[in-house]
Motif scaffolding. Sequence first.
Motif, PDB file in Angstrom:
ATOM      1  N   LEU A 103       0.826  -1.207   0.000  1.00 33.37           N
ATOM      2  CA  LEU A 103       0.000   0.000   0.000  1.00 33.37           C
ATOM      3  C   LEU A 103       0.863   1.260   0.000  1.00 33.37           C
ATOM      4  CD1 LEU A 103      -2.986   0.975   0.196  1.00 33.37           C
ATOM      5  CD2 LEU A 103      -2.669   1.035   2.686  1.00 33.37           C
ATOM      6  N   MET A 104       2.090   1.157   0.504  1.00 33.75           N
ATOM      7  CA  MET A 104       2.985   2.307   0.579  1.00 33.75           C
ATOM      8  C   MET A 104       3.827   2.501  -0.690  1.00 33.75           C
ATOM      9  SD  MET A 104       2.454   3.842   3.407  1.00 33.75           S
ATOM     10  CE  MET A 104       0.759   3.351   3.746  1.00 33.75           C
ATOM     11  N   THR A 105       3.565   1.711  -1.730  1.00 29.68           N
ATOM     12  CA  THR A 105       4.331   1.862  -2.967  1.00 29.68           C
ATOM     13  C   THR A 105       4.216   3.267  -3.571  1.00 29.68           C
ATOM     14  OG1 THR A 105       4.039  -0.496  -3.433  1.00 29.68           O
ATOM     15  CG2 THR A 105       4.749   0.893  -5.262  1.00 29.68           C
ATOM     16  N   PRO A 106       3.022   3.859  -3.674  1.00 33.65           N
ATOM     17  CA  PRO A 106       2.958   5.227  -4.221  1.00 33.65           C
ATOM     18  C   PRO A 106       3.764   6.236  -3.407  1.00 33.65           C
ATOM     19  CG  PRO A 106       0.781   4.215  -4.213  1.00 33.65           C
ATOM     20  CD  PRO A 106       1.675   3.305  -3.425  1.00 33.65           C
ATOM     21  N   LEU A 107       3.754   6.101  -2.080  1.00 31.33           N
ATOM     22  CA  LEU A 107       4.562   6.995  -1.242  1.00 31.33           C
ATOM     23  C   LEU A 107       6.034   6.840  -1.569  1.00 31.33           C
ATOM     24  CD1 LEU A 107       4.999   8.931   1.157  1.00 31.33           C
ATOM     25  CD2 LEU A 107       4.960   6.913   2.663  1.00 31.33           C
ATOM     26  N   ALA A 108       6.493   5.602  -1.689  1.00 34.03           N
ATOM     27  CA  ALA A 108       7.902   5.367  -2.017  1.00 34.03           C
ATOM     28  C   ALA A 108       8.263   5.974  -3.370  1.00 34.03           C
ATOM     29  CB  ALA A 108       8.196   3.864  -2.011  1.00 34.03           C
ATOM     30  N   ARG A 109       7.374   5.854  -4.344  1.00 38.02           N
ATOM     31  CA  ARG A 109       7.633   6.446  -5.660  1.00 38.02           C
ATOM     32  C   ARG A 109       7.682   7.968  -5.590  1.00 38.02           C
ATOM     33  NH1 ARG A 109       6.672   3.870 -10.303  1.00 38.02           N
ATOM     34  NH2 ARG A 109       7.989   5.569 -11.069  1.00 38.02           N
ATOM     35  N   LEU A 110       6.778   8.564  -4.794  1.00 38.49           N
ATOM     36  CA  LEU A 110       6.778  10.019  -4.645  1.00 38.49           C
ATOM     37  C   LEU A 110       8.061  10.517  -3.992  1.00 38.49           C
ATOM     38  CD1 LEU A 110       3.079  10.644  -3.564  1.00 38.49           C
ATOM     39  CD2 LEU A 110       4.191  11.525  -5.623  1.00 38.49           C
ATOM     40  N   LEU A 111       8.667   9.671  -3.153  1.00 35.26           N
ATOM     41  CA  LEU A 111       9.941  10.033  -2.518  1.00 35.26           C
ATOM     42  C   LEU A 111      11.138   9.769  -3.430  1.00 35.26           C
ATOM     43  CD1 LEU A 111       9.357   8.727   1.131  1.00 35.26           C
ATOM     44  CD2 LEU A 111       9.331  11.095   0.323  1.00 35.26           C
ATOM     45  N   GLY A 112      10.877   9.319  -4.646  1.00 35.53           N
ATOM     46  CA  GLY A 112      11.944   9.127  -5.620  1.00 35.53           C
ATOM     47  C   GLY A 112      12.592   7.763  -5.608  1.00 35.53           C
ATOM     48  N   LEU A 113      11.993   6.794  -4.920  1.00 32.29           N
ATOM     49  CA  LEU A 113      12.570   5.454  -4.854  1.00 32.29           C
ATOM     50  C   LEU A 113      12.075   4.588  -6.004  1.00 32.29           C
ATOM     51  CD1 LEU A 113      12.073   4.859  -1.031  1.00 32.29           C
ATOM     52  CD2 LEU A 113      14.276   5.113  -2.174  1.00 32.29           C
ATOM     53  N   ARG A 114      12.954   3.768  -6.532  1.00 29.30           N
ATOM     54  CA  ARG A 114      12.542   2.700  -7.431  1.00 29.30           C
ATOM     55  C   ARG A 114      12.084   1.532  -6.556  1.00 29.30           C
ATOM     56  NH1 ARG A 114      14.173   3.368 -12.763  1.00 29.30           N
ATOM     57  NH2 ARG A 114      15.621   5.092 -13.089  1.00 29.30           N
ATOM     58  N   VAL A 115      10.999   0.881  -6.977  1.00 30.77           N
ATOM     59  CA  VAL A 115      10.351  -0.108  -6.112  1.00 30.77           C
ATOM     60  C   VAL A 115      10.079  -1.409  -6.864  1.00 30.77           C
ATOM     61  CG1 VAL A 115       8.371  -0.585  -4.610  1.00 30.77           C
ATOM     62  CG2 VAL A 115       9.225   1.775  -4.840  1.00 30.77           C
ATOM     63  N   VAL A 116      10.414  -2.521  -6.214  1.00 30.60           N
ATOM     64  CA  VAL A 116       9.982  -3.847  -6.639  1.00 30.60           C
ATOM     65  C   VAL A 116       9.048  -4.377  -5.555  1.00 30.60           C
ATOM     66  CG1 VAL A 116      10.710  -6.248  -6.980  1.00 30.60           C
ATOM     67  CG2 VAL A 116      11.988  -4.389  -8.065  1.00 30.60           C
ATOM     68  N   VAL A 117       7.931  -4.964  -5.955  1.00 28.37           N
ATOM     69  CA  VAL A 117       6.979  -5.552  -5.017  1.00 28.37           C
ATOM     70  C   VAL A 117       6.876  -7.047  -5.284  1.00 28.37           C
ATOM     71  CG1 VAL A 117       4.529  -5.695  -4.395  1.00 28.37           C
ATOM     72  CG2 VAL A 117       5.620  -3.453  -4.661  1.00 28.37           C
ATOM     73  N   THR A 118       6.962  -7.837  -4.222  1.00 20.75           N
ATOM     74  CA  THR A 118       6.692  -9.275  -4.332  1.00 20.75           C
ATOM     75  C   THR A 118       5.330  -9.580  -3.728  1.00 20.75           C
ATOM     76  OG1 THR A 118       8.996  -9.996  -4.364  1.00 20.75           O
ATOM     77  CG2 THR A 118       7.382 -11.586  -3.604  1.00 20.75           C
ATOM     78  N   HIS A 119       4.477 -10.183  -4.544  1.00 22.96           N
ATOM     79  CA  HIS A 119       3.150 -10.628  -4.116  1.00 22.96           C
ATOM     80  C   HIS A 119       3.295 -12.047  -3.589  1.00 22.96           C
ATOM     81  CE1 HIS A 119      -1.079 -11.458  -4.079  1.00 22.96           C
ATOM     82  NE2 HIS A 119      -1.428 -10.460  -4.876  1.00 22.96           N
ATOM     83  N   HIS A 120       3.104 -12.213  -2.282  1.00 28.86           N
ATOM     84  CA  HIS A 120       3.286 -13.521  -1.647  1.00 28.86           C
ATOM     85  C   HIS A 120       1.984 -14.302  -1.503  1.00 28.86           C
ATOM     86  CE1 HIS A 120       7.560 -13.410  -0.347  1.00 28.86           C
ATOM     87  NE2 HIS A 120       7.389 -12.103  -0.408  1.00 28.86           N
ATOM     88  N   GLY A 121       0.898 -13.772  -2.022  1.00 23.86           N
ATOM     89  CA  GLY A 121      -0.372 -14.491  -1.919  1.00 23.86           C
ATOM     90  C   GLY A 121      -1.507 -13.556  -1.577  1.00 23.86           C
ATOM     91  N   TYR A 122      -2.723 -14.053  -1.766  1.00 26.45           N
ATOM     92  CA  TYR A 122      -3.930 -13.252  -1.562  1.00 26.45           C
ATOM     93  C   TYR A 122      -4.228 -13.151  -0.064  1.00 26.45           C
ATOM     94  CZ  TYR A 122      -4.429 -14.579  -6.477  1.00 26.45           C
ATOM     95  OH  TYR A 122      -4.221 -14.800  -7.818  1.00 26.45           O
ATOM     96  N   ASP A 123      -3.552 -12.250   0.612  1.00 24.61           N
ATOM     97  CA  ASP A 123      -3.691 -12.155   2.062  1.00 24.61           C
ATOM     98  C   ASP A 123      -5.105 -11.794   2.496  1.00 24.61           C
ATOM     99  OD1 ASP A 123      -1.063 -12.846   2.474  1.00 24.61           O
ATOM    100  OD2 ASP A 123      -0.343 -10.789   2.640  1.00 24.61           O
ATOM    101  N   TYR A 124      -5.880 -11.174   1.620  1.00 24.13           N
ATOM    102  CA  TYR A 124      -7.261 -10.830   1.984  1.00 24.13           C
ATOM    103  C   TYR A 124      -8.142 -12.076   2.059  1.00 24.13           C
ATOM    104  CZ  TYR A 124      -6.790 -10.439  -3.118  1.00 24.13           C
ATOM    105  OH  TYR A 124      -6.451 -10.647  -4.441  1.00 24.13           O
ATOM    106  N   ASP A 125      -7.634 -13.236   1.646  1.00 27.15           N
ATOM    107  CA  ASP A 125      -8.379 -14.485   1.813  1.00 27.15           C
ATOM    108  C   ASP A 125      -8.167 -15.120   3.181  1.00 27.15           C
ATOM    109  OD1 ASP A 125      -9.463 -14.300  -0.697  1.00 27.15           O
ATOM    110  OD2 ASP A 125      -7.995 -15.622  -1.636  1.00 27.15           O
ATOM    111  N   ARG A 126      -7.294 -14.545   3.976  1.00 29.29           N
ATOM    112  CA  ARG A 126      -7.031 -15.108   5.301  1.00 29.29           C
ATOM    113  C   ARG A 126      -8.211 -14.851   6.232  1.00 29.29           C
ATOM    114  NH1 ARG A 126      -1.552 -16.389   5.910  1.00 29.29           N
ATOM    115  NH2 ARG A 126      -0.184 -15.466   4.331  1.00 29.29           N
ATOM    116  N   GLY A 127      -8.546 -15.866   7.020  1.00 33.14           N
ATOM    117  CA  GLY A 127      -9.708 -15.781   7.891  1.00 33.14           C
ATOM    118  C   GLY A 127      -9.586 -14.771   9.017  1.00 33.14           C
ATOM    119  N   LYS A 128      -8.379 -14.348   9.372  1.00 33.24           N
ATOM    120  CA  LYS A 128      -8.210 -13.484  10.540  1.00 33.24           C
ATOM    121  C   LYS A 128      -8.615 -12.037  10.290  1.00 33.24           C
ATOM    122  CE  LYS A 128      -3.288 -12.517   9.595  1.00 33.24           C
ATOM    123  NZ  LYS A 128      -1.924 -12.582  10.144  1.00 33.24           N
TER     124      LYS A 128
END
Length: 387
Positions: A103-128
Amino acid sequence: MSARRPKIVLLGFRGFPNVQGGVEKHVESLAPLLLERGFEVEAIGRRPYLPDPVTPYRGVRIIPVWTHRQKSLEAILHTFLGVFVARWRGADLLHIHAIGPALMTPLARLLGLRVVVTHHGYDYDRGKWNRFAKAVLRAGESAGMRFANGRIAVSRDVARAMAERHGVPVRFVPNGVDVRQKPATKTALERFGLSAGGYILTVGRLVPEKRQLDLIAAFARLGRPDVKLVIVGSSDHPDDYVRQVEASAAAVPGVVMAGFQTGTALGELFAHARLFVLPSSHEGMPIALLEALGYGLPVLASDIVANREVGLAGEDYFPLGDVAALADGLRRKLAEPPDPTEAAARIAAVGRDYAWDSVADETAALYREVLAGRREAPAPEQVGAAD
């Protein structure tokens, strides 16, 4: 004078070494290998999960950053602070792990950082997670995929889905596994009153999507007093589910709650198990299953997409949530005598297909593409521009 090594800062996990969690295990294994591939590597961890003092791990500097240890706040708060720390540390590239922190990727880009994101799975499917938390996780997934300069998914299914949904390139790079020699020691077995080949093993955090309750219920149907069930794992935030697991385990003879284990103790528990079971309803790419295969163990896993991607034989799967089918699978697997030839084949296959060196090579290649200006994503103010 040698050229300066590009600085990679890793973010989005609790910390390492020896911190429970699949993302944590992934980063712990990957980070030192990135050093060998010509990068300077720093990792930003959550202060409550790190020792005092914090020391480098295999050459990787670990930077502790405070966060409030509360289930719904700690990850996003830590990532928010971590983005500013990465900028202050002079990161050439920030690698964010998991869709919540993304979720903080746009903030990092606005600060001038190059960003790689790893998607580790659909965390919104977790029951908790409640409805609001799931909405935030979906927003994090969208932000990470839309605004990152480079994207990785640990499963083919996630890579395909993200590429189709967001119209961006997503590289499939699986989790890895370390194939180790079987420990000669049995200290952990002695501590828990176990005998080699005399127990079923499952490893994972005590959270609803790991479905330990299903496994306990299936084990209770076995009627095998000569076999025990060992549940390895704990919870960062004990809740009603943890209490249910503990109560169910106490009510069924032969169930051993071993808590969180790591290092030699975990290796001993893997190496001497009769069978490994993963009854999960949610996985990204199941590291514990890969580790079991790396020890040559027979396995039984739920038939979710992430587990099926590992490519096991049909008889190694059972229908998710079907306790009767799981109990039948346990009986069938326990009735099959151990086969050293099959065990050696499992070890060879997982070592070939899921080597951490290959994971590091693929990750390093994407870093170099991003640092060279290729695969550039639109900055937040350029939404709608071509990737």
